[in-house]
Scaffold this active site. Structure first.
Site, PDB file in Angstrom:
ATOM      1  N   ASP A 206       0.753  -1.066   0.083  1.00 29.30           N
ATOM      2  CA  ASP A 206      -0.086  -0.134  -0.121  1.00 29.30           C
ATOM      3  C   ASP A 206       0.877   1.316  -0.071  1.00 29.30           C
ATOM      4  O   ASP A 206       2.032   1.222   0.451  1.00 29.30           O
ATOM      5  CB  ASP A 206      -0.833   0.091   1.359  1.00 29.30           C
ATOM      6  CG  ASP A 206      -2.106   0.924   0.981  1.00 29.30           C
ATOM      7  OD1 ASP A 206      -3.181   0.243   1.278  1.00 29.30           O
ATOM      8  OD2 ASP A 206      -2.052   2.155   1.175  1.00 29.30           O
TER       9      ASP A 206
ATOM     10  N   ASP B  40       3.731   1.411  -4.521  1.00 28.26           N
ATOM     11  CA  ASP B  40       2.757   2.263  -5.278  1.00 28.26           C
ATOM     12  C   ASP B  40       2.643   1.441  -6.639  1.00 28.26           C
ATOM     13  O   ASP B  40       3.574   1.017  -7.507  1.00 28.26           O
ATOM     14  CB  ASP B  40       3.482   3.502  -5.759  1.00 28.26           C
ATOM     15  CG  ASP B  40       2.653   4.420  -6.877  1.00 28.26           C
ATOM     16  OD1 ASP B  40       1.724   4.024  -7.203  1.00 28.26           O
ATOM     17  OD2 ASP B  40       3.113   5.575  -7.146  1.00 28.26           O
ATOM     18  N   VAL B  41       1.395   1.009  -6.998  1.00 31.87           N
ATOM     19  CA  VAL B  41       1.057   0.064  -7.905  1.00 31.87           C
ATOM     20  C   VAL B  41       1.351   0.539  -9.390  1.00 31.87           C
ATOM     21  O   VAL B  41       1.426  -0.216 -10.326  1.00 31.87           O
ATOM     22  CB  VAL B  41      -0.435  -0.580  -7.863  1.00 31.87           C
ATOM     23  CG1 VAL B  41      -0.324  -1.506  -6.516  1.00 31.87           C
ATOM     24  CG2 VAL B  41      -1.676   0.612  -7.818  1.00 31.87           C
TER      25      VAL B  41
ATOM     26  N   SER C  95     -15.650  -2.570 -10.506  1.00 30.10           N
ATOM     27  CA  SER C  95     -16.708  -1.783  -9.910  1.00 30.10           C
ATOM     28  C   SER C  95     -17.977  -1.869 -10.868  1.00 30.10           C
ATOM     29  O   SER C  95     -17.686  -1.659 -12.066  1.00 30.10           O
ATOM     30  CB  SER C  95     -16.251  -0.279  -9.797  1.00 30.10           C
ATOM     31  OG  SER C  95     -17.419   0.357  -9.381  1.00 30.10           O
TER      32      SER C  95
ATOM     33  N   TYR D  49     -12.800   6.545 -13.997  1.00 26.89           N
ATOM     34  CA  TYR D  49     -13.036   5.671 -13.010  1.00 26.89           C
ATOM     35  C   TYR D  49     -13.692   4.598 -13.785  1.00 26.89           C
ATOM     36  O   TYR D  49     -13.426   3.444 -13.588  1.00 26.89           O
ATOM     37  CB  TYR D  49     -13.555   6.230 -11.561  1.00 26.89           C
ATOM     38  CG  TYR D  49     -13.720   5.131 -10.584  1.00 26.89           C
ATOM     39  CD1 TYR D  49     -12.831   4.746  -9.957  1.00 26.89           C
ATOM     40  CD2 TYR D  49     -15.001   4.472 -10.237  1.00 26.89           C
ATOM     41  CE1 TYR D  49     -12.850   3.818  -8.753  1.00 26.89           C
ATOM     42  CE2 TYR D  49     -15.073   3.568  -9.473  1.00 26.89           C
ATOM     43  CZ  TYR D  49     -13.939   3.228  -8.510  1.00 26.89           C
ATOM     44  OH  TYR D  49     -14.179   2.285  -7.492  1.00 26.89           O
TER      45      TYR D  49
ATOM     46  N   LYS E 246     -12.300   0.967 -14.693  1.00 26.33           N
ATOM     47  CA  LYS E 246     -13.027  -0.239 -14.154  1.00 26.33           C
ATOM     48  C   LYS E 246     -13.320  -1.161 -15.259  1.00 26.33           C
ATOM     49  O   LYS E 246     -13.425  -2.455 -15.033  1.00 26.33           O
ATOM     50  CB  LYS E 246     -13.999   0.269 -12.939  1.00 26.33           C
ATOM     51  CG  LYS E 246     -13.385   0.893 -11.900  1.00 26.33           C
ATOM     52  CD  LYS E 246     -12.310  -0.180 -11.167  1.00 26.33           C
ATOM     53  CE  LYS E 246     -12.349   0.195  -9.520  1.00 26.33           C
ATOM     54  NZ  LYS E 246     -11.255  -0.788  -9.094  1.00 26.33           N
TER      55      LYS E 246
END
Ligand code: NAI
Length: 242
Positions: A37, A58-59, A137, A150, A154
């Protein structure tokens, strides 16, 4: 029966919210878990230092995701389960959304999930088994006003999940996604009360979901209970936008 006995899992964005609940559920079912995270927090203290590590990650940076998987290998063994859960929102209508708002959301969700999926899959195919769970999502299914960034990210995760599932199925690696609806977490309780109430009115079960209810589905997809499932997206929405 412990569903993940002897398994090693990595969970991105696992310091709080849905990711923390997933880490908790996995530990309860016998897994050892590395949480990655931006703010790694104290998951290892809350869930037991013998079974959990929490590392900064950090992805959006491939090197960080590689380091997360390397920590898992060094501490517990190669990953059997990868959950790509890290996420942010930068909501705004198209009239006001900045290019940076768009880029950041795409980078964390879409590129972050791509890094996690391809890097974990490379380890899992060597082992001949593994399960990857990507958190999409409902916003990616129906599109939400104020979330062009977003919703795009998603929806992209669902396409990525299917393409990856096809590439690695023959190596024993499964890739599935979860599409949560309105879940009570720090991300959603930050929204204005009016927006929250409008969303509630759309939910046949007439309540928000709890993080544990998403974690149980992640556990199902991570474990052998879903051994003949790949490329699927499961909805955890209380019936909203079915
Ligand atoms: P949250 O905001 O409570 O937790 C997200 C975690 O991700 C935080 O610990 C944060 O530090 C971490 N994170 C953010 N950017 C990161 C990065 N670049 N690298 C690594 N970690 C990073 O959010 P929540 O609600 O638990 O969401 C988890 C996932 O579920 C997200 O992907 C979110 O989009 C998705 N989701 C949430 C819903 C909800 O109603 N809460 C509904 C549908 C999907």
């Amino acid at each position: 029966m412990s569903l993940l006995e002897g398994r090693v899992a990595a969970v991105t964005g696992g310091a709080r919210g849905i990711g923390f609940a997933i880490a908790e559920a996995f530990v309860r079912e016998g897994a050892r878990v590395v949480v990655g995270d931006l703010n790694p927090g104290d998951a290892h203290r809350k869930l037991g230092a013998d079974r959990v590590r929490a590392v900064p990650c950090d992805v959006t940076r491939a090197a960080d995701v590689e380091a997360l998987l390397a920590t898992a290998r060094a501490e517990f063994g190669p990953v059997d389960v990868m959950v790509n859960n890290a996420g942010i929102t930068r909501d705004a209508t198209m009239r006001t959304m900045t290019e940076d708002d768009f880029d950041q959301v795409i980078a964390v969700h879409l590129k972050g999930t791509w890094h996690g999926t391809r890097l974990a899959a490379a380890i899992m195919r060597e082992q001949g088994h593994g399960s990857i769970v990507n958190i999409s999502s409902l916003s990616g299914k129906v599109g939400m006003a104020g979330q062009t960034n977003y919703s795009a990210a998603k929806a992209g995760i669902v396409g990525l999940t299917k393409a990856a599932a096809k590439e690695v199925a023959r190596f024993g690696v499964r890739v599935n996604a979860i599409r949560p609806g309105l879940i009570r977490t720090p991300m959603t309780t930050a929204m204005p009360e009016k927006v929250w109430d409008r969303k509630m009115a759309e939910i046949p079960m007439a309540r928000a979901g709890e993080v544990e209810e998403v974690a149980k589905v992640a556990l199902f997809l991570a474990s052998d209970l879903s051994s003949y499932m790949t490329g699927t997206t499961l909805e955890v929405t209380g019936g909203r936008f079915m």
